[in-house]
Every structure is written in structure tokens, then in C-alpha cells.
Design a protein around this motif. Structure first.
Motif, PDB file in Angstrom:
ATOM      1  N   MET A 177     -49.440  92.069  40.818  1.00  0.00           N
ATOM      2  CA  MET A 177     -49.745  90.593  40.353  1.00  0.00           C
ATOM      3  C   MET A 177     -48.657  89.948  39.847  1.00  0.00           C
ATOM      4  O   MET A 177     -47.789  90.654  38.781  1.00  0.00           O
ATOM      5  N   LYS A 178     -48.299  88.681  39.988  1.00  0.00           N
ATOM      6  CA  LYS A 178     -47.019  88.065  39.480  1.00  0.00           C
ATOM      7  C   LYS A 178     -47.471  87.859  37.758  1.00  0.00           C
ATOM      8  O   LYS A 178     -48.405  87.551  37.666  1.00  0.00           O
ATOM      9  N   LYS A 179     -46.233  87.584  37.065  1.00  0.00           N
ATOM     10  CA  LYS A 179     -46.493  87.307  35.798  1.00  0.00           C
ATOM     11  C   LYS A 179     -46.797  86.038  35.770  1.00  0.00           C
ATOM     12  O   LYS A 179     -46.394  85.134  36.596  1.00  0.00           O
ATOM     13  N   THR A 180     -47.483  85.587  34.597  1.00  0.00           N
ATOM     14  CA  THR A 180     -48.050  84.579  34.376  1.00  0.00           C
ATOM     15  C   THR A 180     -46.868  83.302  34.095  1.00  0.00           C
ATOM     16  O   THR A 180     -47.320  82.146  34.032  1.00  0.00           O
ATOM     17  N   THR A 181     -45.733  83.896  33.698  1.00  0.00           N
ATOM     18  CA  THR A 181     -44.614  82.857  33.818  1.00  0.00           C
ATOM     19  C   THR A 181     -43.756  82.684  34.942  1.00  0.00           C
ATOM     20  O   THR A 181     -43.038  81.896  34.985  1.00  0.00           O
ATOM     21  N   SER A 182     -44.263  83.281  36.153  1.00  0.00           N
ATOM     22  CA  SER A 182     -43.478  83.313  37.337  1.00  0.00           C
ATOM     23  C   SER A 182     -44.119  81.971  38.190  1.00  0.00           C
ATOM     24  O   SER A 182     -45.356  81.847  38.034  1.00  0.00           O
ATOM     25  N   PRO A 183     -43.464  81.173  38.669  1.00  0.00           N
ATOM     26  CA  PRO A 183     -43.817  79.986  39.357  1.00  0.00           C
ATOM     27  C   PRO A 183     -44.692  80.281  40.445  1.00  0.00           C
ATOM     28  O   PRO A 183     -44.253  81.408  41.355  1.00  0.00           O
ATOM     29  N   LEU A 184     -45.817  79.535  40.865  1.00  0.00           N
ATOM     30  CA  LEU A 184     -46.532  80.086  42.005  1.00  0.00           C
ATOM     31  C   LEU A 184     -46.418  78.773  42.948  1.00  0.00           C
ATOM     32  O   LEU A 184     -47.000  77.564  42.604  1.00  0.00           O
ATOM     33  N   ALA A 185     -46.321  79.090  44.338  1.00  0.00           N
ATOM     34  CA  ALA A 185     -46.338  77.969  45.062  1.00  0.00           C
ATOM     35  C   ALA A 185     -47.838  77.387  45.371  1.00  0.00           C
ATOM     36  O   ALA A 185     -48.042  76.221  45.277  1.00  0.00           O
ATOM     37  N   LEU A 186     -48.822  78.124  44.966  1.00  0.00           N
ATOM     38  CA  LEU A 186     -50.157  77.657  44.988  1.00  0.00           C
ATOM     39  C   LEU A 186     -50.379  76.701  43.994  1.00  0.00           C
ATOM     40  O   LEU A 186     -51.250  75.897  44.127  1.00  0.00           O
ATOM     41  N   LEU A 187     -49.535  76.448  42.903  1.00  0.00           N
ATOM     42  CA  LEU A 187     -49.491  75.712  41.834  1.00  0.00           C
ATOM     43  C   LEU A 187     -48.654  74.648  41.958  1.00  0.00           C
ATOM     44  O   LEU A 187     -48.333  73.898  40.923  1.00  0.00           O
ATOM     45  N   GLY A 188     -48.028  74.417  43.154  1.00  0.00           N
ATOM     46  CA  GLY A 188     -47.131  73.405  43.009  1.00  0.00           C
ATOM     47  C   GLY A 188     -45.599  73.842  42.509  1.00  0.00           C
ATOM     48  O   GLY A 188     -44.834  73.200  41.934  1.00  0.00           O
ATOM     49  N   ASN A 189     -45.576  75.107  42.505  1.00  0.00           N
ATOM     50  CA  ASN A 189     -44.318  75.801  41.975  1.00  0.00           C
ATOM     51  C   ASN A 189     -44.149  75.549  40.324  1.00  0.00           C
ATOM     52  O   ASN A 189     -43.111  75.516  39.859  1.00  0.00           O
ATOM     53  N   ILE A 190     -45.311  75.800  39.833  1.00  0.00           N
ATOM     54  CA  ILE A 190     -45.285  75.640  38.305  1.00  0.00           C
ATOM     55  C   ILE A 190     -46.017  77.137  37.966  1.00  0.00           C
ATOM     56  O   ILE A 190     -46.654  77.712  38.962  1.00  0.00           O
ATOM     57  N   SER A 191     -45.664  77.537  36.779  1.00  0.00           N
ATOM     58  CA  SER A 191     -46.167  78.957  36.650  1.00  0.00           C
ATOM     59  C   SER A 191     -47.902  78.742  35.831  1.00  0.00           C
ATOM     60  O   SER A 191     -48.189  77.642  35.779  1.00  0.00           O
ATOM     61  N   PRO A 192     -48.581  79.741  36.338  1.00  0.00           N
ATOM     62  CA  PRO A 192     -49.965  79.606  35.722  1.00  0.00           C
ATOM     63  C   PRO A 192     -49.857  79.459  34.152  1.00  0.00           C
ATOM     64  O   PRO A 192     -50.943  78.562  33.801  1.00  0.00           O
ATOM     65  N   GLU A 193     -49.032  79.776  33.382  1.00  0.00           N
ATOM     66  CA  GLU A 193     -49.067  79.494  32.087  1.00  0.00           C
ATOM     67  C   GLU A 193     -48.655  77.873  31.692  1.00  0.00           C
ATOM     68  O   GLU A 193     -49.354  77.201  31.083  1.00  0.00           O
ATOM     69  N   GLN A 194     -47.965  77.265  32.669  1.00  0.00           N
ATOM     70  CA  GLN A 194     -47.759  75.868  32.413  1.00  0.00           C
ATOM     71  C   GLN A 194     -48.909  75.269  33.001  1.00  0.00           C
ATOM     72  O   GLN A 194     -49.349  74.171  32.532  1.00  0.00           O
ATOM     73  N   PHE A 195     -49.584  75.690  34.068  1.00  0.00           N
ATOM     74  CA  PHE A 195     -50.750  74.969  34.748  1.00  0.00           C
ATOM     75  C   PHE A 195     -51.831  74.944  33.348  1.00  0.00           C
ATOM     76  O   PHE A 195     -52.394  74.016  33.214  1.00  0.00           O
ATOM     77  N   LEU A 196     -51.949  76.002  32.995  1.00  0.00           N
ATOM     78  CA  LEU A 196     -52.952  76.160  31.925  1.00  0.00           C
ATOM     79  C   LEU A 196     -52.823  75.307  30.560  1.00  0.00           C
ATOM     80  O   LEU A 196     -53.708  74.827  30.095  1.00  0.00           O
ATOM     81  N   ARG A 197     -51.530  75.274  30.218  1.00  0.00           N
ATOM     82  CA  ARG A 197     -51.105  74.429  29.300  1.00  0.00           C
ATOM     83  C   ARG A 197     -51.288  72.926  29.503  1.00  0.00           C
ATOM     84  O   ARG A 197     -51.858  72.213  28.625  1.00  0.00           O
ATOM     85  N   ASP A 198     -50.720  72.531  30.583  1.00  0.00           N
ATOM     86  CA  ASP A 198     -50.553  70.955  30.864  1.00  0.00           C
ATOM     87  C   ASP A 198     -51.915  70.442  31.645  1.00  0.00           C
ATOM     88  O   ASP A 198     -51.914  69.388  31.580  1.00  0.00           O
TER      89      ASP A 198
END
Length: 377
Positions: free
Chosen positions: A1-22
Motif C-alpha cells: 500500500m502506498k504511503k499517504t504522502t505519495s500522489p495517487l492518480a485516483l485522486l488527480g495526482n495529489i496525495s491522500p494526505e492532501q486530499f483529506l486536508r483540503d
């Protein structure tokens, strides 16, 4: 499983951490080609067959002559495809289809305690469920065809009275998008939206659990009722005669209040309750035991050779020394906890990983196998 700080194409190439924050709980996010080249995992006929089964939660929604109707499943027959303005919703497809489960698991950067299910919406041309809002976060992935979404952050969430669906009475969209296969739209809770099919289309909804506190409170009191221990019985040896026989006396009130105040709960009680509550299968879920289960010895040999995996329908969580599976809880040792936590997180164990399993854990695995909770790989 990718780190939460790694960008995900699934999220438009932002990280899960950034998605949850913003974005999480805050604002929508449109992701073009979240899954490039995505194709529907089930064709319409396979989805219709699933909707006709007793152990599947489904709904058929129609909108004819400005009138909404909803029929709960099992849905044995759907309208002909040529007929417009109808939608079939099938919940929990991940419980029946391996690929659907794998798609849902792509969202496990959010805890399983919140991740709910994958719903598939099939709609004929013009089909939808009307302007509405959800009480939970949702990802809307376009799987086949096109759907036009209108969304808005309106404060007025009043509903049309007398409808079988929660239809917003004063929907005022602010943005509009047409989603193609592979496109995805995230919406936070209570964000008004209306999706209408452009031709035949299928949309996959990844939803999240957001239980009402009232529901949790009632369930917790029921849970605690099994562990309350208040010995003794009310008595009043110093009872005085009364001229007001219909009045409840202060002594009775105070004595009962004193006893009820002895009911206490701990953080451990909350942990066990929540783990059992969140892992409890939905009423429509039924497990299938193997037709000819292996003996415990043969099961252990096969497991250590092939490995094991949780059933698609199994829910497994843990916290501290407690492990929860399908509404049941176990307190485990430190050594057993490592292996059980690994099974919960990756949902399978290789055969060589089982070599370290204690006799108690292997016994539990064999019982879960017999109950259909886990399978040999």
C-alpha cells in the motif's frame, strides 16, 4: 500500500494526505481520468441478475409523468432498456464480485471503519434519482456511458413532501460536469447534487459510513445491558405511612437514582462495542460454508501450503489487544496480534506466514473457514 504522502492518480495526482486536508468534508473534487481506460466490471445483464438475488440490496427507481416511484429488491424484472427515466441501484456489489472488492480497496487510505460499500447505478437515458444530498462522503466513478452532474453547496436542504425518495424541493446548482468512463467526482456530506444519464450509463458510488450518534447511543446501551451488574432488590424498611398514595416518594427516587448511577463504562467498553458494531455484517449478508469442509488437521496443512484470505463479505478490524471480525470480538496475545492485524490489513496471509500462527489462532482460522468467513487461497 502506498504511503499517504505519495500522489495517487485516483485522486488527480495529489496525495491522500492532501486530499483529506483540503477536500474531505470540505469541498468537491472533479478528477478527470481517475482510472484511465476504466471499463465496467459487470455488464448490465450481470447487474440485473445480481439485483434479482435475495441476498443483495437493490432498488428500482422510476420517474414517469412527473411522479417518482421506488421498488425495493429483489428486482426480478427491470423495464425494457428503450424505456427512459429509470434507474437500478445495487448496493454492496463488492460483497459478490472480486473485481468490485479490489476497486473498493483502492480507497483504503481511509480506514475500513468508515469505508462502506460499492454501489452500482444503472440508468436508462434520462435516468437518475433526482436532486438530493447524502449524509456521507461519496466518490462517483463513471463506469460506462455519460452522466451529467449538477452540484451546489446550498444551505436549503428542505425536501419535497410525500415522496418515496429524499428529493430537494429547491435545488440550485452552481456547477455542471459531464463525466466519461474513468472520470470521478468526490462530494462531501450534504452537498446537493443531481446526476442524469446521457443515454445508457453506469456509475459506481463508493460510500462511507456515518452513523447517527442517536443510533450509536441506542446500540451502545443495548450492548451494555448484557454486562450491567446491579445486585440486590429495592426495599424500604423505614417506610412511613402516606396520605398521598399516588405520589412517587423521594426515597424511592433517590435510591433508584443511586443504583443507576453505579452503571459505569470504560474506554475498553467503548472499544469493544465500536469494533463489534462496525464489523457487524448488514442484515442482507449471508455467509456460505464449504460444502465439504476439511478437517482441522487437513485445513492447517492446506492453509500453510496455499495461504488464506478473508471472504469478500467479511469485515475485520482491530484496536489494541482486541480483534473484531463480523460482529465478534477477541482479546489476543501480543504475538497473535501481529499476525491477526496483518490479516486484517492486507486481507490475506501467505502460507509461510502461517508457520508462526499459534494453536489458538489456527483453531480460530479453521472455525472461520467452516463458517465461510475466510477461504483457502
Amino acid at each position: 500500500m502506498k504511503k499517504t504522502t505519495s500522489p495517487l492518480a485516483l485522486l488527480g495526482n495529489i496525495s491522500p494526505e492532501q486530499f483529506l486536508r483540503d477536500y474531505w468534508h470540505k469541498k468537491p473534487l472533479l478528477i478527470r481520468q481517475a482510472i484511465p481506460g476504466f471499463k465496467a466490471l459487470l455488464n448490465p445483464e450481470e447487474l440485473f441478475e445480481l439485483a434479482s438475488q435475495e441476498d443483495t440490496e437493490s432498488r428500482l427507481i422510476t420517474f414517469f409523468k412527473k411522479h417518482w416511484e421506488m421498488k425495493s429488491g429483489p428486482i426480478k424484472q427491470v423495464p425494457i432498456k428503450e424505456k427512459k427515466d429509470w434507474t437500478l441501484l445495487v448496493q454492496g456489489v463488492n460483497l459478490h464480485n472480486q473485481q468490485a472488492d479490489e476497486l473498493l480497496r483502492q480507497f483504503r487510505f481511509i480506514t475500513d471503519a468508515r469505508l462502506d460499500d460499492l454501489m452500482i447505478s444503472y440508468a436508462a437515458d434520462g435516468g437518475g434519482v433526482g436532486p438530493h444530498y447524502d449524509s456521507y462522503d461519496v466518490f462517483l466513478l463513471q463506469a460506462h456511458g455519460q452522466r451529467r452532474w449538477k452540484i451546489g453547496a446550498q444551505q436549503d436542504l428542505s425536501l419535497v413532501e410525500g415522496m418515496p425518495l429524499k428529493i430537494l424541493s429547491n435545488f440550485k446548482p452552481e456547477e455542471e460536469f459531464v463525466l466519461e468512463p474513468g472520470d470521478m467526482l468526490y462530494l462531501p456530506p450534504q452537498y446537493a447534487h443531481d446526476g442524469v444519464a446521457i443515454g445508457e450509463c453506469m456509475t459506481y458510488s463508493v460510500g462511507f459510513r456515518a452513523p447517527a450518534f442517536q443510533e450509536l447511543g441506542e446500540a451502545f446501551l443495548h450492548f451494555m445491558s448484557e454486562s450491567i451488574d446491579l445486585p440486590g432488590r429495592y426495599s424500604d424498611p423505614d417506610l412511613k405511612a402516606t396520605t398521598k398514595p399516588a405520589e412517587i416518594g423521594n426515597e424511592l427516587l433517590e435510591t433508584v437514582a443511586e443504583q443507576i448511577a453505579k452503571v459505569q463504562f470504560t474506554a475498553d467498553d467503548i472499544t469493544i462495542f465500536l469494533g463489534e458494531y462496525l464489523s457487524e455484517p448488514k442484515p442482507s449478508v449471508f455467509f456460505t460454508s464449504p460444502e465439504k469442509p476439511l478437517s482441522p488437521k487437513r485445513f492447517e496443512q492446506a492453509a500453510q501450503k496455499k495461504g488464506i484470505k478473508l471472504s469478500l463479505k467479511s469485515s475485520m478490524l482491530y484496536k489494541g489487544k482486541h480483534v473484531f471480525i463480523n460482529g465478534e470480538s477477541f482479546a489476543v496475545s501480543k504475538d497473535d496480534k501481529i499476525l491477526l492485524n496483518k490479516l486484517a490489513n492486507q486481507r490475506f496471509l501467505d502460507g509461510d506466514e502461517l508457520s508462526s500462527a499459534s494453536a489458538d489462532v489456527m483453531e480460530a482460522f479453521c472455525l472461520w473457514y467452516e463458517d465461510g468467513w475466510l477461504e483457502l487461497r
